[in-house]
Design a protein around this motif. Structure first.
Motif, PDB file in Angstrom:
ATOM      1  N   HIS A  64      22.246 -16.306  -9.200  1.00 14.61           N
ATOM      2  CA  HIS A  64      23.465 -15.162  -9.693  1.00 14.61           C
ATOM      3  C   HIS A  64      22.789 -13.705  -9.234  1.00 14.61           C
ATOM      4  CE1 HIS A  64      20.263 -15.385 -12.772  1.00 14.61           C
ATOM      5  NE2 HIS A  64      20.223 -14.181 -13.020  1.00 14.61           N
ATOM      6  N   HIS A 111      19.210 -13.961  -7.356  1.00 10.49           N
ATOM      7  CA  HIS A 111      17.915 -14.591  -7.495  1.00 10.49           C
ATOM      8  C   HIS A 111      18.188 -15.635  -8.807  1.00 10.49           C
ATOM      9  CE1 HIS A 111      19.269 -11.942 -11.038  1.00 10.49           C
ATOM     10  NE2 HIS A 111      18.240 -12.576 -11.804  1.00 10.49           N
ATOM     11  N   ASP A 151      16.635 -16.940 -12.594  1.00 10.94           N
ATOM     12  CA  ASP A 151      15.810 -16.662 -13.610  1.00 10.94           C
ATOM     13  C   ASP A 151      14.650 -17.600 -13.633  1.00 10.94           C
ATOM     14  OD1 ASP A 151      17.411 -14.603 -13.982  1.00 10.94           O
ATOM     15  OD2 ASP A 151      18.209 -15.254 -15.955  1.00 10.94           O
TER      16      ASP A 151
HETATM   17 FE   LIG Z   1      18.785 -12.798 -13.784  1.00  9.93          FE
END
Ligand SMILES: [Fe+2]
Ligand SMILES: O=C(O)CCC(=O)C(=O)O
Length: 327
Positions: A216, A108, A110
């Motif tokens: 990540h 995903h 952030d």
């Molecule tokens: Fe994350």
């Protein structure tokens, strides 16, 4: 961070957990995408009771403050080294434990561009400053000639994060065999492409990466895996007027080609200074990292990042503005 400080921080997190401060996410996809339980702690004493962010968030335990201070000092150094303008620290920091050996956290980002109608993070919105219903978005769309009728189809940043900083708090005997590795991918790498960095979450290790460009994932761990996270926010997005926000967005949004050039966006090291040096050595140009095009709804929940280290002259980012903090 030294082992004794890590142990004190970890003990504080365990206590927070015993006190009921860490919860599993309760939104629909959470059970399949991530196996962590999280809590948000207040990093300042500020809070006048009329702010949603106050709801249910415990103050940061004193023993854990050192961990967040370390992350904040990393941000302060990166602010200078990367020249990304003024970074701001949200009032809440995240505490996480992964204790279900079946799940990590799937790949995903952030922060990312999403259709305007989906640019909210549910429970995360208040705690992490990621609300999409920020006042002014509509006017911003209008300013860009998009018209309010079409604004639902417009892409926006999901939240307000620009820099992710994580400190692992695992026991000293944590080894690669325990799993829980963080894998970061080159910006814009398609799924399955070779990763750039894998980090074993040794206690005391700090990882930083731009929130908007580095996909990540976290691998499942065989033992409880502890971490704290601070998401820095860019001052540029705090511009007060739609005009300023539009200008900030236009000046800072990065085109895809420029992003591809930034292959390596991760630095991992045992202390803040090493993190800053590693980040400086990596071809990251946070000056051109994107910032959101929406105003931050609650300015009071942010404060400037700590002072840069002695002897280092702060480079004013093109969009940094102290006046943005005066609300
Ligand atoms: Fe994350
Ligand atoms: O704990 C980690 O290594 C990363 C966790 C993460 O990606 C997140 O909470 O968004």
């Amino acid at each position: 961070m030294d082992a004794a400080s890590v142990a004190r921080c970890r003990a504080a997190v365990e206590q927070l957990d015993v006190d009921g401060g860490l919860r599993r996410r309760n939104h629909a996809q959470a059970s399949t995408t991530r196996g962590d339980r999280v809590g948000f702690v207040r990093l300042t004493d500020e809070g006048d009771g009329d702010d949603d962010d106050d709801d249910g968030n415990a103050p940061c335990p004193p023993e854990l403050r050192r961990g967040f201070e370390l992350l904040e000092s990393v941000g302060a150094q990166l602010e200078v080294v990367l020249g990304c303008g003024r970074l701001l620290v949200p009032r809440l920091g995240m505490v996480a434990v992964y204790d279900d050996p079946r799940f990590g956290y799937v790949r995903h980002m952030d922060n990312e561009r999403v259709p305007a109608s989906r640019s909210t993070d549910g429970i995360e919105s208040a705690a992490r400053g990621s609300s999409s219903s920020a006042p002014g978005c509509e006017r911003h769309c209008e300013r860009q000639g998009l018209g309010t009728g079409e604004q639902r189809d417009v892409e926006q940043w999901r939240n307000y994060r620009v820099l992710t900083a994580i400190l692992y708090l695992n026991a000293p005997d944590w080894s690669a065999d325990d799993g829980g590795m963080l894998r970061c991918y080159a910006p814009d790498a398609p799924p399955g492409a070779p990763c750039t960095v894998e980090v074993v979450p040794h206690g005391g290790t700090v990882v930083v990466f731009p929130s908007c460009t580095v996909p990540h994932e976290v691998f499942p761990a065989r033992r409880p895996r502890y971490a704290i996270t601070l998401w820095f926010v860019s001052a540029a997005l705090l511009r007060d007027t739609p005009e300023e926000r539009a200008a900030a967005a236009a000046a800072t949004l990065v085109d895809a080609a420029a992003r591809r050039k930034r292959a390596r966006a991760v630095a991992a090291a045992a202390d803040a200074k090493a993190v800053a040096q590693a980040a400086a050595a990596a071809p990251v140009n946070a000056a051109t990292d994107p910032v959101v095009a929406c105003p931050y709804p609650t300015l009071r929940t942010l404060r400037p990042c700590g002072k840069p280290p002695r002897g280092v002259k702060a480079r004013a980012g093109p969009l940094a503005s102290a006046s943005a903090l005066e609300a």
